[in-house]
Design a protein around this motif. Structure first.
Motif, PDB file in Angstrom:
ATOM      1  N   ASN A   1       5.281   6.672   5.979  1.00 19.89           N
ATOM      2  CA  ASN A   1       4.140   7.243   6.296  1.00 19.89           C
ATOM      3  C   ASN A   1       3.240   6.176   7.099  1.00 19.89           C
ATOM      4  OD1 ASN A   1       4.196   9.584   4.942  1.00 19.89           O
ATOM      5  ND2 ASN A   1       3.174   9.024   3.295  1.00 19.89           N
TER       6      ASN A   1
ATOM      7  N   GLY B   1       2.357  13.862   3.278  1.00 16.02           N
ATOM      8  CA  GLY B   1       1.273  13.912   2.182  1.00 16.02           C
ATOM      9  C   GLY B   1       0.641  15.205   2.073  1.00 16.02           C
TER      10      GLY B   1
ATOM     11  N   GLU C   1      -2.880   7.748  -4.924  1.00 16.10           N
ATOM     12  CA  GLU C   1      -1.278   7.763  -5.341  1.00 16.10           C
ATOM     13  C   GLU C   1      -1.315   8.349  -6.595  1.00 16.10           C
ATOM     14  OE1 GLU C   1       0.810   4.223  -6.092  1.00 16.10           O
ATOM     15  OE2 GLU C   1       0.073   3.318  -3.987  1.00 16.10           O
TER      16      GLU C   1
ATOM     17  N   TYR D   1      -4.347  12.558   0.478  1.00 14.84           N
ATOM     18  CA  TYR D   1      -5.353  11.911   1.499  1.00 14.84           C
ATOM     19  C   TYR D   1      -6.764  12.689   1.352  1.00 14.84           C
ATOM     20  CZ  TYR D   1      -1.492   9.142   3.195  1.00 14.84           C
ATOM     21  OH  TYR D   1      -0.541   8.315   3.385  1.00 14.84           O
TER      22      TYR D   1
ATOM     23  N   ASP E   1       1.833  11.434  -1.291  1.00 16.66           N
ATOM     24  CA  ASP E   1       0.671  10.829  -1.648  1.00 16.66           C
ATOM     25  C   ASP E   1      -0.437  11.864  -1.306  1.00 16.66           C
ATOM     26  OD1 ASP E   1       1.336   8.316  -2.368  1.00 16.66           O
ATOM     27  OD2 ASP E   1       1.534   7.679  -0.201  1.00 16.66           O
TER      28      ASP E   1
ATOM     29  N   GLN F   1      -5.268   6.661   6.732  1.00 16.78           N
ATOM     30  CA  GLN F   1      -5.763   5.906   5.807  1.00 16.78           C
ATOM     31  C   GLN F   1      -7.011   5.322   6.387  1.00 16.78           C
ATOM     32  OE1 GLN F   1      -4.114   3.315   2.989  1.00 16.78           O
ATOM     33  NE2 GLN F   1      -2.163   3.823   3.868  1.00 16.78           N
TER      34      GLN F   1
ATOM     35  N   ARG G   1      -6.609   7.330   0.630  1.00 14.85           N
ATOM     36  CA  ARG G   1      -5.219   7.544   0.047  1.00 14.85           C
ATOM     37  C   ARG G   1      -5.351   7.488  -1.509  1.00 14.85           C
ATOM     38  NH1 ARG G   1      -1.240   3.739  -1.112  1.00 14.85           N
ATOM     39  NH2 ARG G   1       0.728   4.623  -1.118  1.00 14.85           N
TER      40      ARG G   1
END
Length: 663
Positions: free
Chosen positions: A381, A499, A393, A468, A466, A386, A391
């Protein structure tokens, strides 16, 4: 390097030395005082008289002979004539044999000028100094200079007294050194291995002397790798050039072209979004492949390029590439195609992701699992998103959700759409035409604390992605048109990221269009219309979360794949929520879960907040979590919500609520 390359080069320099000996003899014959030890430092009257009495004649002309070894290959690639090769050798000689410095100092009649001048080089090649043919071979547009093989210094001097110099990179190449020019570090690199790809049309084009191509890169298309594979299969070495660094670091394009000519390489330049320096990289022997996300702009070059779309690899090809790069390190039963089907990755990204997965697996015994595969894929990514979104996890899974069965089913459907879109959209072509993207979008609507954000996190976790979260502070702008620009940057960055993109409080930017009564209404409608169009072309996975579904524009409904309404939990779900939120690791005494679930109509987020508060109260008191702490925490939560703390809800525990509030 072939064994005959250096002997041939030295033989050519020996022939040049013989011509220099003849030139020295001629020079001595016309020198009135050949034994003067200060010759070259001053001009005597006799020397001036000798110059006036004689004409400047060429020396013995060279005998044309075929070049071989690296010199021959360079002459062929750079389209050098026999005269060009001789001029190159004249300029090259002092860098290979230091005696030539003294030779040239003597012939220049200036011991400080130890390189051949343009005039001396022409005469050593048997041409008059006024030869238009010879001077043209030293012109900036000539094959020697346009490819960066020869440099003419001392621009302030008259043309004939300008020094000729061969760049160190060219000298080293002819002597057998294959190290790339240090000036290109970080900007250009030689590709030693190309990924197999279906590039038959491009290969045929390059073999048919097509020298300019433009590849429009689709998400996951891997235009860089496609270009390298096509050039490699066509018989060229490959020189990859980062267009952004080439511009930012102000590296000479001549150095790039010279490296390509020396190696017989094609140039892969990109990604480009504005006019690239095509003219400076154009050479009849060097194929140039430019790639970028946008369509080709005809203003970039007067010569039309070969246009090609770099489409994503088919699922089967991606699976084969994963297995090839993992080289038998997969855990038994792990299918890389199934594990990463929803990741949009090009060939180069898959190669790097496989390496990252293998490195991660070393900690766990060296066997690559599904988790390692997905972690490797996430490592590709880009970091640009970001700066515009937070972001996260994911740390929760399906078992952590406490929601009605129908809601969980819709969430599973949204995740399935993300996993199966290659099959449905690409293979079955269920969304043809119209410029529509491959995106998956869902709307989560419900009161605060009902689990919308957590559900988005669970979907991201189940897909190995992930999450966002878009920060509205970085999006909404009071100036006209700026909000759209900010959103465009987010969507553009998100297209290069695997993501889940979460727009929390989405009604703030996806609101209804209204009747136009003033300029403010008109621009607000333009903003909504832009979002409608942009969502249509989005290729990623997006979730819109809102507490006020009624405030969203109806036109968004058609563009949404799944709409999920999150209700307030009923009593059985509240009991389960209290049990989950109080957890199993924190010490607790008998907590009346049935009373908590039946008395307090709270959403999951409020229950979690109360449970955390109760844990803090217990930790401060030095004991376990009990009803006193829980009821006190609920009383605090009620006050935050603006509710009354009364006997109707708290019943027999009202005293504990008052004690908790007093603490």
């Amino acid at each position: 390097m072939t064994s005959g390359s250096l002997p041939h080069l030295f033989a050519r320099l020996a022939a040049l030395e013989r011509r220099i000996r003849a030139a020295v003899a001629v020079r001595r014959g016309s020198d009135p005082n050949p034994d003067d030890p200060f010759r070259g430092l001053y001009l005597s009257d006799e020397a001036i008289d000798a110059l006036l009495a004689s004409r400047r004649e060429p020396y013995v002309p060279f005998q044309a002979s075929a070049a071989s070894g690296r010199l021959g290959r360079l002459a062929e690639t750079a389209r050098l004539s026999g005269l060009d090769v001789e001029l190159l050798l004249v300029a090259l000689a002092p860098d290979v044999d230091s005696r030539f410095e003294q030779f040239y100092g003597y012939l220049n009649d200036d011991v400080t000028r130890r390189r051949a001048t343009a005039g001396l080089a022409l005469r050593l090649c048997g041409l008059p100094e006024a030869s238009a043919t010879g001077r043209a071979r030293l012109d900036p547009s000539s094959p020697l200079r346009s490819a960066g093989l020869l440099v003419v210094d001392d621009r302030e001097r008259p043309f004939l007294s300008r020094s000729l110099r061969v760049p160190d990179r060219v000298v080293n190449h002819l002597l057998g050194d294959d190290l790339a020019d240090a000036a290109l570090a970080g900007v250009a690199k030689v590709v030693d291995e190309v990924t197999a790809a279906d590039v038959g049309n491009l290969v045929r084009a390059f073999r048919a002397q097509v020298r300019l191509a433009y590849l429009r890169e689709r998400p996951g298309g891997g235009a860089r790798e496609v270009a390298a594979a096509a050039l490699g299969h066509a018989g060229f070495a490959v020189l990859e050039v980062d267009a952004a660094r080439l511009r930012a670091e102000d590296v000479s394009t001549v150095a790039v072209l010279r490296e390509a000519v020396l190696r017989g390489a094609g140039v892969v330049l990109g990604p480009v979004e504005e006019e690239p320096p095509l003219a400076a990289l154009t050479h009849p022997s060097v194929p140039l492949v430019v790639f970028g996300p946008n369509v080709w702009d005809p203003r970039w070059s007067p010569d039309p390029p070969l246009l090609h779309d770099a489409a994503p690899l088919p699922v089967a090809d991606r699976a084969d590439l994963w297995r090839l790069k993992l080289d038998g390190r997969l855990a038994p039963g792990v299918d890389p195609a199934a594990a990463t089907a929803h990741f949009v990755l090009g060939p180069g990204q898959i190669t790097r992701a496989a390496r990252a997965a293998s490195v991660s697996a070393l900690v766990d015994g060296g066997v690559v699992t599904t988790e390692h595969l997905r972690a490797g894929a996430r490592s590709q990514n880009a970091a640009g998103l970001q700066r515009l979104a937070r972001r996260i996890e994911p740390a929760v899974g399906w078992d952590d959700l406490v929601l009605p069965t129908g809601v969980v089913g819709l969430l599973h459907e949204l995740a399935a759409r993300a996993r199966r879109r290659d099959q449905v959209i690409d293979q079955w072509r269920m969304r043809p035409g119209g410029g529509r993207g491959r995106g998956v979008t869902g709307l989560f609507a419900g009161d605060s604390g009902t689990g919308k954000t957590m559900s988005a996190e669970v979907i991201a976790s189940s897909l190995g992605l992930d999450m966002y979260t878009v920060n509205l502070a970085t999006v909404v702008d009071k100036y006209v048109g700026e909000t759209e620009k900010n959103l465009e940057r987010i969507f553009t960055e998100a297209s290069g990221v695997n993501g889940v993109l979460l727009f929390d409080e989405a009604d703030a930017i996806f609101g209804k269009r209204s009747e136009v009564r003033d300029a403010h209404d008109r621009y607000a409608n333009i903003e909504s219309a832009y979002l409608l169009q942009r969502m249509e072309t989005f290729d990623g996975i997006a979730v819109l979360a809102t507490n006020l579904r009624a405030n969203l524009d109806e036109a968004f409904t058609r563009r949404l794949d799944v709409v999920v309404d999150f209700p307030l939990p009923d009593e059985p779900l509240r009991r389960l929520l209290w049990d989950r939120c109080l957890g199993e690791t924190a010490p607790r005494t008998e907590v009346d879960l049935d009373f908590l679930a039946g008395a307090f109509e709270l959403a999951g987020g409020h229950i979690r907040s109360a449970a955390v508060t109760a844990a803090y109260l217990a930790a401060e008191n030095g004991g376990p979590v009990g009803m006193a702490e829980v009821v006190g925490a609920v009383a605090r939560e009620y006050r935050k919500l603006g509710r009354l703390v009364g006997e109707r809800e708290f019943g027999r525990y009202l005293g504990l609520a008052a004690d908790g509030a007093a603490r």
